[in-house]
Structure formats: structure tokens, C-alpha cells
Design a protein around this motif. Structure first.
Motif, PDB file in Angstrom:
ATOM      1  N   ASP A  54      27.839 -94.328 -37.126  1.00 12.64           N
ATOM      2  CA  ASP A  54      29.118 -94.393 -37.833  1.00 12.64           C
ATOM      3  C   ASP A  54      29.943 -93.165 -37.451  1.00 12.64           C
ATOM      4  O   ASP A  54      29.389 -92.080 -37.224  1.00 12.64           O
ATOM      5  CB  ASP A  54      28.876 -94.407 -39.339  1.00 12.64           C
ATOM      6  N   LYS A  84      30.497 -90.192 -32.002  1.00  6.63           N
ATOM      7  CA  LYS A  84      31.644 -90.998 -32.412  1.00  6.63           C
ATOM      8  C   LYS A  84      32.368 -90.294 -33.557  1.00  6.63           C
ATOM      9  O   LYS A  84      31.755 -89.953 -34.575  1.00  6.63           O
ATOM     10  CB  LYS A  84      31.209 -92.387 -32.846  1.00  6.63           C
ATOM     11  N   THR A 156      39.506 -93.732 -33.424  1.00  2.71           N
ATOM     12  CA  THR A 156      38.050 -93.595 -33.409  1.00  2.71           C
ATOM     13  C   THR A 156      37.609 -93.598 -31.953  1.00  2.71           C
ATOM     14  O   THR A 156      37.976 -94.506 -31.187  1.00  2.71           O
ATOM     15  CB  THR A 156      37.368 -94.744 -34.163  1.00  2.71           C
TER      16      THR A 156
END
Length: 281
Positions: A54, A84, A156
Motif C-alpha cells: 500500500d 510506493k 501515486t
């Protein structure tokens, strides 16, 4: 073992020394390739982990740049590569960076990198994706770049370390151009502090223009290094085996041919009458 005394002569001792040195060098080369195999395997594992994880806030992976305008912050630790992350800011469309000579799906084009200016006044470079050159031109023809969203944008992406190598940065038609995404060099062309790595865009809100193609992640060929490990170690074993084989051949040569035992005719039993052997004699 007396026949192997020749191995103690200066000539053969020299051959043995050269053999051992050559084998040792091959073993060391194999160990070096083994270290590279482990390092590249770790990179591939981080890439896979980044795909599964995540997203975390940008600051968890990249330290804030401590310098002034036009400077780059410190590079992240190696284990932070491919993390990430998510960040929110505004795209600086006046400093779009075109990275030429980039290949996706066997086609040469441009990667479009745009600074994302954060609320604290620092920026992080975002690789928004790949686009082909201008229609009808060669691979260096500047393409029409899809406009970046105006207003606040949340991205992201995965942390990509700055690319190495010294490459010139130029400005053409209002856009910066380069061949590599060297954060330090690009930061010198920008009016704010820049984080020490860039982001490879995965998602964006508002959504990214569909003209962009995602830049594929380049896994390292770690198994090639493992093959070199096996190759060098086999060469080392063959070198030692070859020395032993040559020494054994030399020992057999020095020993000379094996003499046949003479046949004692007197010890043979006397042939009987009618024996075909007697008749032959």
C-alpha cells in the motif's frame, strides 16, 4: 609414488603455482558475480514488494531537500527504492522535462517528467509516462505533450533512484530536454528545492491523459550473474583437473613401457603323442 618426484622440480612447482593462482582468480571472479547476483535479486524483490504494498506518504521514503532553490536533496537509502508513495501538490507546467531516446514497446520516444510542487515549496519530479515523437518527424522531434491537470493533484508512484551519468540539459521551445533523469542536474534548472529521487507514476487523481503509456519497470537479469558464477567455478575446477591430468601423463611417460614377462618354455607340460601342437612344431 617415487615416479611423482618430478613434481618437486622448479619447473613443475612453477606450473603448480600458476595453476593455483589461476584457479584462485576464477573462484574470486565467481564470488564477485555471486555478490552481484544477490544484489540484483534484492532489487527485483524490492520491485515486487513495491507492486504489492500500500502507498505510504512521500516523506516516509524520501527526506525533504534541505538546500535552497536549484538544489537536490539526498538520495534515499537503497532499500527505499521502488517504495510506493503518494504525494499531493500542483504540477509546474512551465518546467516540463522531455527525456528523449526512451524505448517502450520497441518504439523510441519521450518520457515526460513534470515537477510536482508540494505545499512546503519543495518539489518532486514525476515521470508521467511515455509518448511517441511528433508525427512525421524523426525520433528527436518534440511531440505535443498532453496538458497536466490544473489545480491540486494527488499522485501515486514508485520511488526511482536518480539515473547516473553526466548528460547535458538544454531548453528548447520552452521545455527542458535531456537524455537521462539525473535529479541533481535537473534541479539546477528549477526554481525550488527538489527531492533526491523521482517518482514513476502509477496512478493520478485527476486521471492521467490516456495518451501516456506507462513506463515499464526494468527487472535486473540476476540469473545471468548466477550463470557466470557457475561458469567461473567450473573453469577453476577444470584448471585443477587439467594440472592433475598433465602430471599423471608425465608420470606414466617417465615410468616407461611395462616389460612383458618372458615365457618359460621349460615349464610348459610336454605334449602328448598326436598332440596337434607337437605336429605344428
Amino acid at each position: 609414488m617415487v615416479v611423482y618426484r618430478f613434481l618437486l622440480t622448479p619447473r613443475w612447482l612453477g606450473i603448480l603455482a600458476l595453476t593455483l593462482v589461476a584457479a584462485a582468480v576464477m573462484v574470486l571472479l565467481g564470488n564477485w558475480q555471486l555478490d552481484r547476483y544477490h544484489a540484483r535479486t534484492a532489487i527485483n524483490e524490492r520491485i515486487d514488494a513495491g507492486l504489492r504494498m500500500d502507498p505510504v506518504p512521500l516523506r516516509d521514503a524520501l527526506p525533504a531537500p534541505p538546500g535552497g532553490n536549484g538544489t537536490a536533496g539526498p538520495a534515499p537509502a537503497a532499500e527505499r527504492a521502488w517504495t510506493k508513495v503518494t504525494a499531493t501538490g500542483r504540477y509546474d507546467t512551465s518546467n516540463v522535462i522531455l527525456v528523449r531516446g526512451r524505448t517502450v514497446d520497441r518504439k523510441v520516444g519521450f518520457e515526460v517528467v513534470t515537477p510536482l510542487v508540494l505545499a512546503d515549496g519543495t518539489a518532486v519530479l514525476v515521470d508521467r509516462g511515455w509518448i511517441p515523437p511528433a508525427p512525421g518527424g524523426d525520433a528527436t522531434a518534440q511531440p505535443p505533450v498532453p496538458a497536466a491537470p490544473s489545480g491540486e493533484v494527488t499522485v501515486t508512484g514508485r520511488v526511482h533512484l536518480s539515473e547516473s551519468g553526466s548528460v547535458a540539459v538544454s531548453r528548447r521551445d520552452g521545455r527542458l530536454e535531456t537524455r537521462r533523469i539525473g535529479v541533481t542536474q535537473l534541479a539546477g534548472e528549477l526554481p525550488y528545492p527538489v527531492h533526491g529521487a523521482y517518482l514513476l507514476l502509477d496512478e493520478q487523481d485527476p486521471a492521467a491523459d490516456p495518451t501516456f503509456k506507462g513506463v515499464p519497470v526494468g527487472y535486473t537479469n540476476n540469473w545471468q550473474n548466477f550463470g557466470y558464477v557457475v561458469q567461473w567455478w567450473i573453469f577453476a575446477a577444470m584448471t585443477l583437473f587439467g594440472y592433475g591430468w598433465v602430471a599423471r601423463r608425465e608420470a606414466r611417460r617417465l615410468a616407461g613401457p611395462v616389460e612383458e614377462r618372458p615365457v618359460d618354455r621349460a615349464a610348459e607340460p610336454a605334449p602328448r603323442d598326436g598332440d596337434p601342437v607337437r605336429a605344428a612344431r
